[in-house]
Enzyme design. Structure first.
Site, PDB file in Angstrom:
ATOM      1  N   ASP A 107       0.836  -0.999   0.138  1.00 19.14           N
ATOM      2  CA  ASP A 107       0.083   0.168   0.061  1.00 19.14           C
ATOM      3  C   ASP A 107       0.694   1.403   0.054  1.00 19.14           C
ATOM      4  O   ASP A 107       1.755   1.488  -0.866  1.00 19.14           O
ATOM      5  CB  ASP A 107      -1.097  -0.155   1.414  1.00 19.14           C
ATOM      6  CG  ASP A 107      -1.970   0.975   1.179  1.00 19.14           C
ATOM      7  OD1 ASP A 107      -3.039   0.915   0.672  1.00 19.14           O
ATOM      8  OD2 ASP A 107      -1.867   1.818   1.883  1.00 19.14           O
ATOM      9  N   ARG A 108       0.858   2.183   1.066  1.00 17.55           N
ATOM     10  CA  ARG A 108       1.555   3.244   0.910  1.00 17.55           C
ATOM     11  C   ARG A 108       3.078   2.906   1.035  1.00 17.55           C
ATOM     12  O   ARG A 108       4.022   3.700   0.371  1.00 17.55           O
ATOM     13  CB  ARG A 108       1.347   4.259   2.211  1.00 17.55           C
ATOM     14  CG  ARG A 108      -0.323   4.564   2.372  1.00 17.55           C
ATOM     15  CD  ARG A 108      -0.818   5.438   1.429  1.00 17.55           C
ATOM     16  NE  ARG A 108      -0.255   6.328   0.885  1.00 17.55           N
ATOM     17  CZ  ARG A 108      -0.598   7.083  -0.115  1.00 17.55           C
ATOM     18  NH1 ARG A 108      -1.353   6.748  -0.971  1.00 17.55           N
ATOM     19  NH2 ARG A 108      -0.165   8.578  -0.079  1.00 17.55           N
ATOM     20  N   HIS A 152     -11.113   8.027  -0.492  1.00 15.74           N
ATOM     21  CA  HIS A 152     -10.275   8.646   0.321  1.00 15.74           C
ATOM     22  C   HIS A 152      -8.907   9.355  -0.123  1.00 15.74           C
ATOM     23  O   HIS A 152      -8.688  10.317   0.312  1.00 15.74           O
ATOM     24  CB  HIS A 152      -9.801   7.530   1.346  1.00 15.74           C
ATOM     25  CG  HIS A 152      -9.058   6.617   0.732  1.00 15.74           C
ATOM     26  ND1 HIS A 152      -9.625   5.473  -0.201  1.00 15.74           N
ATOM     27  CD2 HIS A 152      -7.892   6.246   0.646  1.00 15.74           C
ATOM     28  CE1 HIS A 152      -8.886   4.751  -0.538  1.00 15.74           C
ATOM     29  NE2 HIS A 152      -7.827   5.016  -0.003  1.00 15.74           N
ATOM     30  N   TYR A 212      -0.968  11.223   1.790  1.00 17.52           N
ATOM     31  CA  TYR A 212      -1.759  11.284   0.628  1.00 17.52           C
ATOM     32  C   TYR A 212      -1.958  12.394  -0.201  1.00 17.52           C
ATOM     33  O   TYR A 212      -2.092  12.371  -1.435  1.00 17.52           O
ATOM     34  CB  TYR A 212      -3.174  11.057   1.209  1.00 17.52           C
ATOM     35  CG  TYR A 212      -3.461   9.396   1.444  1.00 17.52           C
ATOM     36  CD1 TYR A 212      -4.203   8.613   0.426  1.00 17.52           C
ATOM     37  CD2 TYR A 212      -3.182   8.954   2.527  1.00 17.52           C
ATOM     38  CE1 TYR A 212      -4.148   7.536   0.656  1.00 17.52           C
ATOM     39  CE2 TYR A 212      -3.278   7.580   2.947  1.00 17.52           C
ATOM     40  CZ  TYR A 212      -3.945   6.692   1.774  1.00 17.52           C
ATOM     41  OH  TYR A 212      -4.095   5.556   2.211  1.00 17.52           O
ATOM     42  N   HIS A 272      -7.085  -6.871   0.816  1.00 13.81           N
ATOM     43  CA  HIS A 272      -5.975  -5.966   0.738  1.00 13.81           C
ATOM     44  C   HIS A 272      -4.916  -6.342   1.621  1.00 13.81           C
ATOM     45  O   HIS A 272      -3.561  -6.258   1.369  1.00 13.81           O
ATOM     46  CB  HIS A 272      -6.607  -4.625   0.987  1.00 13.81           C
ATOM     47  CG  HIS A 272      -5.548  -3.655   0.610  1.00 13.81           C
ATOM     48  ND1 HIS A 272      -4.793  -3.302  -0.267  1.00 13.81           N
ATOM     49  CD2 HIS A 272      -5.084  -2.654   1.714  1.00 13.81           C
ATOM     50  CE1 HIS A 272      -3.999  -2.237  -0.093  1.00 13.81           C
ATOM     51  NE2 HIS A 272      -4.268  -1.629   1.222  1.00 13.81           N
TER      52      HIS A 272
END
Length: 292
Positions: A107-108, A152, A212, A272
């Site tokens: 992910d990030r 988001h 983000y 996920h």
């Protein structure tokens, strides 16, 4: 007491002016760094890290702005640019004695991993990305009503103020929403770990939003510059991701092939949070990567 990775030692390591990272370190052998995603901390790697530590030095940090790592105020887009966060990880590994290392991110953390591979090709020996597309591709495939899955991303791309205020008004509901809807097996994230994730996020709303926000601005610019220059990931690359392409109308393997000539791309059926839902498979895939 907050959960930890069993058998790992914890260190607080300065990586930039005014920024130190919390890192769990265990095992011995060739080094691999594991980077967590949203809305998590280094704890997401607890199963995989313990397995890999049998024959590797495993380093699991909290990213800048997450967990109990430092959370510098956002003074500009560079503060949480993936280029900056990737430089943190290179500095962390060097401080721990490793000039070259394998890097896996979810992910990030995968976005930081990709940027590290592009910016530091002589440092990153092997690269694994779990369940993301490179930033530039991600924004290009999100369109129409299907983009609602990434609401988001658009919320936290807004200028400072409103997104932070909205999320801080009910942080457990916001971050807990993703822990609920992104997992196929709720038991994969036990109550104590979930509580640790929510507590960490509650204390990090401004820095998470800044991370983000950078991905909707400076990170896109950095990816575009690499695409224009023909820069690609030179090391062996493994990508594991859900079949988002079926829902959003893109060929993930084809998009990744443009960035990584030495690519192993696998579509998985897990949720996920695959390192927590299917740690044995993820560990096996990482071991296969490290053998290449």
């Amino acid at each position: 007491m907050a959960p930890t990775i069993s058998g790992f030692d914890y260190h607080r390591v300065p990586v930039a002016e005014g920024v130190s990272l919390n890192a769990a370190v265990g095992g011995s052998g060739t080094p691999i760094v594991l980077l967590h995603g949203f809305p998590q901390t280094h704890l997401m790697w607890r199963h995989v890290a313990a397995d890999l530590a049998a024959d590797h030095t495993v380093i699991c940090p909290d990213l800048r702005g997450y967990g109990v790592s430092d959370k510098p105020a956002e003074t500009g887009p560079e503060t949480y640019a993936k280029r900056t966060m990737a430089a943190d990880i290179v500095a962390l590994a060097r401080a721990l004695g490793h000039e070259r290392f394998a890097l896996a991110g979810h992910d990030r953390g995968a976005l930081v991993t990709i940027r590290a591979g592009l910016d530091h090709p002589e440092t990153i020996t092997h690269l694994a990305s779990l369940d993301v597309l490179p930033t530039l591709d991600m924004w290009e495939v999100l369109h129409g009503v299907t983009a609602a899955v990434g609401f988001h991303l658009f919320l936290m791309a807004q200028p400072p103020g409103l997104p932070e205020q909205m999320i801080a008004a009910s942080p457990d509901a916001f971050f807990g929403h993703f822990l609920d809807i992104w997992t196929n097996d709720p038991q994969a994230i036990p109550a104590d770990v979930r509580a640790a994730y929510l507590e960490a996020c509650r204390d990090a709303v401004p820095s998470i939003v800044a991370d983000y926000r950078a991905s909707a601005g400076i990170d896109v610019a950095h990816d575009q510059a690499d695409r224009d220059a023909g820069n690609r990931l030179r090391m062996p690359v493994t990508v594991l991701q859900q079949d988002w392409g079926a829902a959003l109308g893109f060929d993930a393997a084809a998009l990744w092939s443009a960035w990584a000539p030495d690519l192993r791309h696998t579509t998985v059926s897990h949720g996920h949070f695959m390192a927590e839902e299917a740690p044995q498979q993820i560990t096996a895939e990482l071991r296969e990567l490290l053998s290449r």
